[in-house]
Design an enzyme around this catalytic site. Structure first.
Site, PDB file in Angstrom:
ATOM      1  N   ASN A 294     -11.728  -3.277   0.151  1.00 24.24           N
ATOM      2  CA  ASN A 294     -10.754  -3.497   1.227  1.00 24.24           C
ATOM      3  C   ASN A 294     -11.426  -3.174   2.549  1.00 24.24           C
ATOM      4  O   ASN A 294     -12.067  -2.132   2.672  1.00 24.24           O
ATOM      5  CB  ASN A 294      -9.554  -2.570   1.045  1.00 24.24           C
ATOM      6  CG  ASN A 294      -8.663  -2.556   2.283  1.00 24.24           C
ATOM      7  OD1 ASN A 294      -8.021  -3.559   2.593  1.00 24.24           O
ATOM      8  ND2 ASN A 294      -8.631  -1.438   3.004  1.00 24.24           N
ATOM      9  N   GLU A 295     -11.310  -3.990   3.519  1.00 22.26           N
ATOM     10  CA  GLU A 295     -11.849  -3.741   4.869  1.00 22.26           C
ATOM     11  C   GLU A 295     -13.236  -3.125   4.816  1.00 22.26           C
ATOM     12  O   GLU A 295     -13.526  -2.178   5.550  1.00 22.26           O
ATOM     13  CB  GLU A 295     -10.886  -2.871   5.682  1.00 22.26           C
ATOM     14  CG  GLU A 295      -9.700  -3.656   6.164  1.00 22.26           C
ATOM     15  CD  GLU A 295      -8.935  -3.019   7.310  1.00 22.26           C
ATOM     16  OE1 GLU A 295      -9.160  -1.844   7.624  1.00 22.26           O
ATOM     17  OE2 GLU A 295      -8.110  -3.744   7.912  1.00 22.26           O
TER      18      GLU A 295
ATOM     19  N   GLU B 238       0.863  -1.184   0.000  1.00 22.44           N
ATOM     20  CA  GLU B 238       0.000   0.000   0.000  1.00 22.44           C
ATOM     21  C   GLU B 238       0.893   1.226   0.000  1.00 22.44           C
ATOM     22  O   GLU B 238       1.953   1.236   0.649  1.00 22.44           O
ATOM     23  CB  GLU B 238      -0.895   0.016   1.237  1.00 22.44           C
ATOM     24  CG  GLU B 238      -1.699   1.312   1.314  1.00 22.44           C
ATOM     25  CD  GLU B 238      -2.796   1.324   2.362  1.00 22.44           C
ATOM     26  OE1 GLU B 238      -2.727   0.515   3.313  1.00 22.44           O
ATOM     27  OE2 GLU B 238      -3.710   2.149   2.222  1.00 22.44           O
TER      28      GLU B 238
ATOM     29  N   CYS C 115      -6.336   0.989   2.745  1.00 20.77           N
ATOM     30  CA  CYS C 115      -7.324   2.078   2.793  1.00 20.77           C
ATOM     31  C   CYS C 115      -7.284   2.979   1.569  1.00 20.77           C
ATOM     32  O   CYS C 115      -8.277   3.633   1.268  1.00 20.77           O
ATOM     33  CB  CYS C 115      -7.114   2.917   4.045  1.00 20.77           C
ATOM     34  SG  CYS C 115      -7.521   2.022   5.538  1.00 20.77           S
TER      35      CYS C 115
HETATM   36  O1  AHR Z   1      -2.064  -1.750   6.851  1.00 23.23           O
HETATM   37  C1  AHR Z   1      -2.490  -0.472   7.208  1.00 23.23           C
HETATM   38  C2  AHR Z   1      -4.002  -0.333   7.126  1.00 23.23           C
HETATM   39  O2  AHR Z   1      -4.599  -1.229   8.009  1.00 23.23           O
HETATM   40  C3  AHR Z   1      -4.599  -0.689   5.807  1.00 23.23           C
HETATM   41  O3  AHR Z   1      -4.602   0.382   4.929  1.00 23.23           O
HETATM   42  C4  AHR Z   1      -6.003  -1.073   6.143  1.00 23.23           C
HETATM   43  O4  AHR Z   1      -6.532  -2.009   5.254  1.00 23.23           O
HETATM   44  C5  AHR Z   1      -5.888  -1.569   7.566  1.00 23.23           C
HETATM   45  O5  AHR Z   1      -6.814  -0.972   8.388  1.00 23.23           O
END
Ligand code: AHR
Length: 654
Positions: free
Chosen positions: A373-374, A43, A242
């Site tokens: 994602n999440e 990321e 994120c």
């Molecule tokens: O790994 C850091 C963050 O943790 C990522 O962006 C997210 O997916 C998680 O909350």
């Protein structure tokens, strides 16, 4: 004699210790080890891309940051006031690349623009060529340009004139030149000097080392890609995290905006610019110089299966949780469908042709795609339903990865988990940021997961030495070994867990927003954490088949303060045992095999009496694995596991 004496304490200590006895059944294969088992989560957080892996040395190279003079100074100071330098905003004409710098010299002046680089400044290596590109347009010809590289003390260590030969035709042109510094500097700067009379528009000032990964112009930092390569990753998940969602839906990651000409890649402010109160980085922009084409290329370079994650029509649910109504989801679904065509379509398709034009006619052979994602909750479930139907209708073999929110065993997770299981999802993504104890206690998490249900992707995990989200979390040996304990459970359950990745991957030592991270770097150096070595030891030794390692008939999940698993590598004809000793004492071990082995066993050991030990930029080798060997004869592997150690024991099978 010295050597024998050196061995004596070991022999004495071994004979004094009661042995912990384990058994390995090499002839009963429990599962195949998926090639994807150990992979990477990338990321653009902590300056992982801009200011990190993407080797561009100029911050705000196209003056498009919200504050267009970010990282720039005039020379002499304050020349913005009298109109010599003016930032022009032409967003109506070019929304993707709205701003540029206009230099107007009415009298025969000598003025300049200084760029201070990312975070600590620009590192220069004596004798290494650096490639400078100017993107410019003449308004009135007559300005001469010289380039200077400065060292930490503002002394010039490289200089050249760049002859802007393009005609005054109203168009933008690119011109390049190489500069070779006469000295090395760790915190340098770039000065562009303008002399004469005329008017010149500058849209991009870019500086790259020529020494990039595979020496690609405008490429990636070679030292950082090498570290990824050395992990032998089974997959690379990108671009997050994120940033896939963005803190507003307009800031979400849109892959089509990240390919092709640099000036067509609209910059976005990173979610990480202001999301962490203690680590504000208002200048954190995503330039997308490292875009989706480069990600796919990186996957190919490091031998990893690509796993892109696309936005599911939801912004980050921790922030605003903006939800796109289902009747407005079409562009999001189109982006997903087009991405598959971009990665895999033949060159007669629209996106396959685009890929070929970028330099890769062959497909990238993408087999997996993450949707969201999440994300969590009924809206996500509803969106997933629509994405899944549309994607599967066109690409039935594509495996879809679906999220279960941000943590385990909370209502958010259990709701999504039950929805996804009921829908027979391909792959479920679980995330764990927790204490070292939690990782040790939960190495049996997957022992009872349904073998016939969805596969599990442990998409983000990292043991936190302080607490989740704390800025005091450290990458120390304790966290690394706790992760190793958990990873023995993943390996043992490779029948259901098909992928796992530590998160986050990268962090700049002065530009980070999140800790802990696998690899830390500054502008020129980098180091491996103990957690990196754990990942590497598992990945390089992943084997091909899981076999049982047992203590009195049970999996090794904490008995004798030990965690363990075993695999066979049928290509190398090797048995590989992984044992973590979480005790402060050395432990004599005896692993009894169902086959006779002869010769020498290799042992790779990551160990230290001090579980707080860490590496750093100045001390990158405080802790790293060491290789030992011991003789074997018969069916017993006898060795000592050092205090606080991960031990990889490899022995040849007949
Ligand atoms: O790994 C850091 C963050 O943790 C990522 O962006 C997210 O997916 C998680 O909350």
């Amino acid at each position: 004699m010295k050597r024998i004496l050196g061995l004596l304490p070991l022999l004495v200590s071994f004979s004094c210790l009661a042995q912990d006895i384990y058994t390995v059944q090499t002839k009963t294969i429990k599962a195949r080890v998926p090639k994807t088992l150990w992979g990477l989560f990338f990321e653009d957080i902590n300056r992982a891309a801009d200011g990190g892996l993407y080797a561009e040395m100029i911050e705000n190279r196209s003056f498009d940051f919200p504050k267009p003079m970010t990282a720039w100074q005039t020379w002499p100071n304050n020349l913005l006031r009298d109109g010599i330098f003016m930032v022009i905003n032409q967003s109506a004409e070019n929304a993707a690349d709205p701003k540029y710098m206009r230099v107007t010299l009415k009298t025969k002046d000598t003025v300049g623009l200084i760029n201070t680089g990312f975070d600590e400044g620009m590192p220069f290596k004596k004798g290494l060529p650096y490639n400078l590109t100017l993107r410019y347009r003449w308004q009135i010809a007559g300005i001469h340009v010289r380039i200077f590289l400065f060292n930490n003390k503002n002394r010039p260590i490289g200089r050249t004139a760049i002859n802007l030969v393009a005609p005054n035709d109203g168009d933008w042109h690119n011109q390049q030149i190489n500069l070779i510094p006469a000295d090395t500097a760790s915190r340098g700067k770039l000065l562009v000097v303008f002399e004469g009379q005329g008017q010149l528009d500058l849209d991009r000032v870019s500086l790259f080392p020529t020494e990039t990964w595979k020496n690609r112009p405008g490429g990636l930092r070679a030292d950082l890609v090498q570290k990824l390569y050395d992990l032998h990753p089974g997959f690379l998940r990108f671009p997050g995290g994120c940033i896939v969602e963005g803190n507003q839906i307009v800031h979400r990651y849109q892959w089509k905006n990240t390919i092709g000409n640099l000036e067509d890649r609209t910059m976005v402010q990173s979610i990480w610019a202001d999301d962490v109160p203690d680590r504000q980085t208002p200048d954190y922009m995503e330039s997308f110089g490292l875009g989706f084409y480069e990600y796919f290329q990186l996957c190919e370079d490091i031998g990893a299966e690509p796993l892109p994650i696309i936005n599911a029509g939801l912004s980050c649910q921790f922030d605003a949780a903006e939800v796109v109504p289902t009747n407005e989801l079409e562009p999001y679904i189109t982006d997903a469908l087009d991405l598959v065509q971009f990665a895999n379509g033949d060159t007669n398709t629209y996106w396959g042709k685009r890929r070929a034009a970028l330099g890769h006619p062959a497909p990238f052979n993408m087999k997996m795609l993450g949707v969201g994602n999440e994300n969590w909750g009924p809206q996500y479930a509803e969106h997933l339903d629509i994405f899944t139907k549309r994607l599967k209708a066109k690409y039935p073999d594509l495996k879809l990865v679906n999220a279960t929110g941000y943590s385990r065993n909370i209502p958010v997770f259990t709701y999504m988990d039950s929805v996804l299981r009921a829908r027979h999802a391909d792959i479920i993504d679980e995330h764990f940021y927790d204490t070292p104890k939690w990782f040790m206690d939960n190495s049996n998490r997957y022992d009872n997961y349904d073998r016939n249900g969805p596969k599990i992707f442990v998409g983000e995990y990292a043991a936190q030495s302080d607490r989740i989200g704390s800025m005091n979390n450290k990458n120390n040996l304790l966290t690394a070994l706790a992760e190793a304990c958990f990873m023995t459970g993943i390996e043992r359950n490779a029948a259901v867990v098909s992928m796992a990745s530590y998160a986050p991957l990268f962090a700049h030592v002065s530009g980070w927003q999140w800790t802990p991270n696998l690899i830390w770097f500054d502008n020129s150096k980098s180091y491996n954490t103990p957690n990196y070595y754990v990942q590497q030891l598992f990945s390089v030794n992943k084997g091909t088949e899981v076999v049982s390692l047992l203590k009195e008939g049970k999996a090794v999940c904490g008995q004798d303060s030990t965690w363990g698993s075993a695999v066979i590598d049928k290509d190398k004809r090797e048995l590989i045992i992984k044992l973590v000793n979480m005790s402060a004492k050395p432990k004599a071990k005896n692993v009894r095999l169902d086959v006779t082995v002869m010769g020498t066993a290799m042992m790779e050991v990551l160990a230290n009496n001090n579980t707080g030990i860490m590496n750093s930029i100045d001390h990158p080798d405080n802790i790293k694995p060491e290789t030992k060997e011991f003789a074997v004869k018969g069916k017993d592997l006898e060795f000592t596991a050092a205090p606080y150690s991960l031990n990889i024991i490899k022995v040849k099978l007949k």
